[in-house]
Write an enzyme that holds these catalytic residues in place. Structure first.
Site, PDB file in Angstrom:
ATOM      1  N   ALA A 155       4.028   1.493  -1.057  1.00 44.84           N
ATOM      2  CA  ALA A 155       4.676   1.461  -2.138  1.00 44.84           C
ATOM      3  C   ALA A 155       3.739   2.380  -3.354  1.00 44.84           C
ATOM      4  O   ALA A 155       4.339   3.142  -4.065  1.00 44.84           O
ATOM      5  CB  ALA A 155       5.379   0.357  -2.454  1.00 44.84           C
TER       6      ALA A 155
ATOM      7  N   TYR B 120       0.873  -0.934   0.138  1.00 48.86           N
ATOM      8  CA  TYR B 120       0.001  -0.011   0.142  1.00 48.86           C
ATOM      9  C   TYR B 120       0.745   1.294  -0.245  1.00 48.86           C
ATOM     10  O   TYR B 120       0.724   2.158  -0.883  1.00 48.86           O
ATOM     11  CB  TYR B 120      -0.599  -0.014   1.096  1.00 48.86           C
ATOM     12  CG  TYR B 120      -1.678   1.061   1.692  1.00 48.86           C
ATOM     13  CD1 TYR B 120      -2.837   1.652   0.806  1.00 48.86           C
ATOM     14  CD2 TYR B 120      -1.372   2.030   2.694  1.00 48.86           C
ATOM     15  CE1 TYR B 120      -3.442   2.872   1.125  1.00 48.86           C
ATOM     16  CE2 TYR B 120      -2.115   3.191   3.163  1.00 48.86           C
ATOM     17  CZ  TYR B 120      -3.033   3.586   2.371  1.00 48.86           C
ATOM     18  OH  TYR B 120      -3.559   4.759   2.579  1.00 48.86           O
TER      19      TYR B 120
HETATM   20  N1  NAP Z   1      -8.382   6.913   6.755  1.00 45.35           N
HETATM   21  C1  NAP Z   1      -7.209   7.058   6.982  1.00 45.35           C
HETATM   22  O1  NAP Z   1      -6.627   7.190   7.993  1.00 45.35           O
HETATM   23  C2  NAP Z   1      -6.444   7.183   5.700  1.00 45.35           C
HETATM   24  C3  NAP Z   1      -5.056   7.574   6.045  1.00 45.35           C
HETATM   25  C4  NAP Z   1      -4.249   7.706   4.852  1.00 45.35           C
HETATM   26  C5  NAP Z   1      -4.597   7.817   3.605  1.00 45.35           C
HETATM   27  N2  NAP Z   1      -5.908   7.319   3.213  1.00 45.35           N
HETATM   28  C6  NAP Z   1      -6.613   7.271   1.980  1.00 45.35           C
HETATM   29  O2  NAP Z   1      -7.566   8.382   2.044  1.00 45.35           O
HETATM   30  C7  NAP Z   1      -8.389   7.700   0.859  1.00 45.35           C
HETATM   31  C8  NAP Z   1      -9.911   7.447   1.354  1.00 45.35           C
HETATM   32  O3  NAP Z   1      -9.993   6.403   2.309  1.00 45.35           O
HETATM   33  P1  NAP Z   1     -10.884   6.287   3.387  1.00 45.35           P
HETATM   34  O4  NAP Z   1     -10.258   6.070   4.752  1.00 45.35           O
HETATM   35  O5  NAP Z   1     -11.860   7.423   3.356  1.00 45.35           O
HETATM   36  O6  NAP Z   1     -11.402   4.701   3.063  1.00 45.35           O
HETATM   37  P2  NAP Z   1     -12.899   4.427   2.905  1.00 45.35           P
HETATM   38  O7  NAP Z   1     -13.938   5.020   3.631  1.00 45.35           O
HETATM   39  O8  NAP Z   1     -12.974   2.779   3.028  1.00 45.35           O
HETATM   40  O9  NAP Z   1     -13.325   4.969   1.432  1.00 45.35           O
HETATM   41  C9  NAP Z   1     -12.427   4.239   0.313  1.00 45.35           C
HETATM   42  C10 NAP Z   1     -13.256   4.771  -1.015  1.00 45.35           C
HETATM   43  O10 NAP Z   1     -12.712   3.936  -1.985  1.00 45.35           O
HETATM   44  C11 NAP Z   1     -13.684   3.382  -2.916  1.00 45.35           C
HETATM   45  N3  NAP Z   1     -13.110   2.367  -3.818  1.00 45.35           N
HETATM   46  C12 NAP Z   1     -12.611   1.180  -3.270  1.00 45.35           C
HETATM   47  N4  NAP Z   1     -12.130   0.478  -4.232  1.00 45.35           N
HETATM   48  C13 NAP Z   1     -12.530   1.103  -5.627  1.00 45.35           C
HETATM   49  C14 NAP Z   1     -12.647   0.920  -6.981  1.00 45.35           C
HETATM   50  N5  NAP Z   1     -12.110  -0.161  -7.327  1.00 45.35           N
HETATM   51  N6  NAP Z   1     -13.028   1.725  -7.474  1.00 45.35           N
HETATM   52  C15 NAP Z   1     -13.793   2.906  -7.124  1.00 45.35           C
HETATM   53  N7  NAP Z   1     -13.887   3.138  -6.035  1.00 45.35           N
HETATM   54  C16 NAP Z   1     -13.339   2.230  -5.124  1.00 45.35           C
HETATM   55  C17 NAP Z   1     -14.736   2.908  -1.785  1.00 45.35           C
HETATM   56  O11 NAP Z   1     -16.223   2.700  -2.436  1.00 45.35           O
HETATM   57  P3  NAP Z   1     -16.826   1.474  -2.876  1.00 45.35           P
HETATM   58  O12 NAP Z   1     -16.389   0.373  -1.891  1.00 45.35           O
HETATM   59  O13 NAP Z   1     -18.389   1.897  -3.027  1.00 45.35           O
HETATM   60  O14 NAP Z   1     -16.113   1.301  -4.241  1.00 45.35           O
HETATM   61  C18 NAP Z   1     -14.805   4.208  -0.783  1.00 45.35           C
HETATM   62  O15 NAP Z   1     -15.431   5.106  -1.267  1.00 45.35           O
HETATM   63  C19 NAP Z   1      -7.833   6.600   0.481  1.00 45.35           C
HETATM   64  O16 NAP Z   1      -7.132   6.570  -0.846  1.00 45.35           O
HETATM   65  C20 NAP Z   1      -6.970   6.140   1.637  1.00 45.35           C
HETATM   66  O17 NAP Z   1      -5.796   5.203   0.995  1.00 45.35           O
HETATM   67  C21 NAP Z   1      -6.679   7.182   4.388  1.00 45.35           C
END
Ligand code: NAP
Length: 250
Positions: A158, A156
C-alpha cells in the site's frame, strides 16, 4: 560520461539496489551522495567511488526524520553546490510475511514513516533546489507488487502504491520546472532484504510464475534507474517501469 557534473542523492545506498545505483552513478562520472543509517558501509562505498576518480559524500541519514533529510540536502549543497538527481530507494526493511489482520496498528508506523513519509520528506526537501535550478530528475523505487498485489505484505504494498500514484501527480506538477519524476518497480532482486523476507521454497514457487525464471541482479535495476535519471530520458515523466523478469504484465 553520462553524469559528468551531475549531483545525485541515493537513499538506502548502504546495501542492495541502492548500493548498485550509487556505484553506477560514480562509475559514470556523477557526484554521489550516499544516504542511509549505516555510516560505516556508506563510507566504504564512498571510498570506492573516490578511489576510482569519482566524487562521493557519505551522509548518515534516517529518511523518516525530516531534520536528518534537511541536513543531508544541506550537506549536498555545501559539498557540490546543487542537486540534480534524487533516487528514493530506501524503504522499511524489517518486513515479515503476515496477513494484514494479524498485524497491530502500532506496528504500522515503521512502514508508513520510512517507506512512504521518508520518500515524501526527501522529495519535499530537494524540490526547492531543483525548481530554482530549472532541472531535476527524481526516480522512486516501488515494487512490482504494486501491479500484482502484495499478499502478506499488504501495508508495504500500500505504501509503495501510494508512492507510484504520488510519482504520477508530482510529475505533472513539476513539468513547468524541468523536473522529471518516474518510478521503477523491481520484481525479485537478489538482496539482503529479499533473503530476509522470503525463504528458499517460497522464492522458487514465485520464480516459477514469471517469464525470466531467476532472481534479478541489483545492477539490472540500477541500469534502468540511471537511464531514467539521464538526459536520454528527456521525454519520459510520470511513468512506472517494471524491472521484474516478466512478473507483472505492465
Ligand atoms: N530486493 C527486492 O526483491 C525488491 C523488490 C521490490 C522492491 N524493492 C525495493 O528496492 C529498494 C531497495 O531494497 P533492497 O532489496 O536493496 O533492500 P536492502 O538491501 O535491505 O536495502 C534497503 C536500504 O534502505 C536503507 N534504509 C532502511 N531504512 C532506512 C531509513 N529509515 N533511513 C535511511 N535508509 C534506510 C538501508 O540502509 P540502513 O539500514 O543502513 O539505513 C538499506 O540501504 C526498497 O525500496 C525495496 O522496497 C526490492
Amino acid at each position: 560520461m553520462r553524469f559528468n557534473g551531475r549531483v545525485a542523492i541515493v537513499t538506502g545506498s548502504s546495501t542492495g539496489i541502492g548500493e548498485a545505483v550509487a556505484l553506477a552513478f560514480g562509475r559514470e562520472g556523477g557526484c554521489v551522495v550516499l544516504a542511509a543509517r549505516s555510516l560505516d558501509k556508506l563510507r566504504t562505498h564512498a571510498e570506492r567511488i573516490n578511489e576510482s576518480g569519482g566524487k562521493a559524500l557519505p551522509v548518515k541519514t534516517d529518511i523518516s526524520r525530516i531534520s536528518d533529510v534537511e541536513e543531508m540536502v544541506t550537506a549536498t549543497i555545501r559539498e557540490f553546490g546543487r542537486v540534480d538527481i534524487l533516487v528514493n530507494n530506501a524503504a522499511y526493511t524489517e518486513l515479515s510475511l503476515r496477513p494484514f489482520h494479524e498485524t497491530k496498528p502500532e506496528e504500522w508506523e515503521g512502514e508508513i514513516n520510512t517507506t512512504l513519509k521518508g520518500t515524501l520528506n526527501c522529495c519535499w526537501t530537494v524540490l526547492p533546489h531543483m525548481m530554482k535550478q530549472g532541472y531535476g530528475r527524481i526516480v522512486n523505487i516501488t515494487t512490482a507488487g504494486v501491479k500484482t498485489g502484495s499478499q502478506y505484505l499488504s501495508l508495504y504494498g500500500a505504501c509503495k502504491a501510494a508512492i507510484a500514484q504520488f510519482t504520477k501527480s508530482l510529475a505533472m506538477e513539476m513539468v513547468p520546472y524541468g523536473i522529471l519524476v518516474n518510478a521503477v518497480a523491481p520484481g525479485m532482486v537478489k538482496t539482503g532484504a529479499l533473503d530476509r523476507v522470503f525463504g528458499e521454497d517460497l522464492l522458487k514457487s514465485h520464480l516459477a510464475t514469471q517469464g525470466v525464471a531467476r532472481l534479478g541482479d541489483p545492477e539490472e535495476v540500477a541500469r534502468v534507474v540511471l537511464f531514467l535519471a539521464s538526459d536520454e530520458a528527456s521525454y519520459v515523466t510520470g511513468q512506472h517501469w517494471s524491472v521484474c523478469g516478466g512478473l507483472s504484465p505492465q
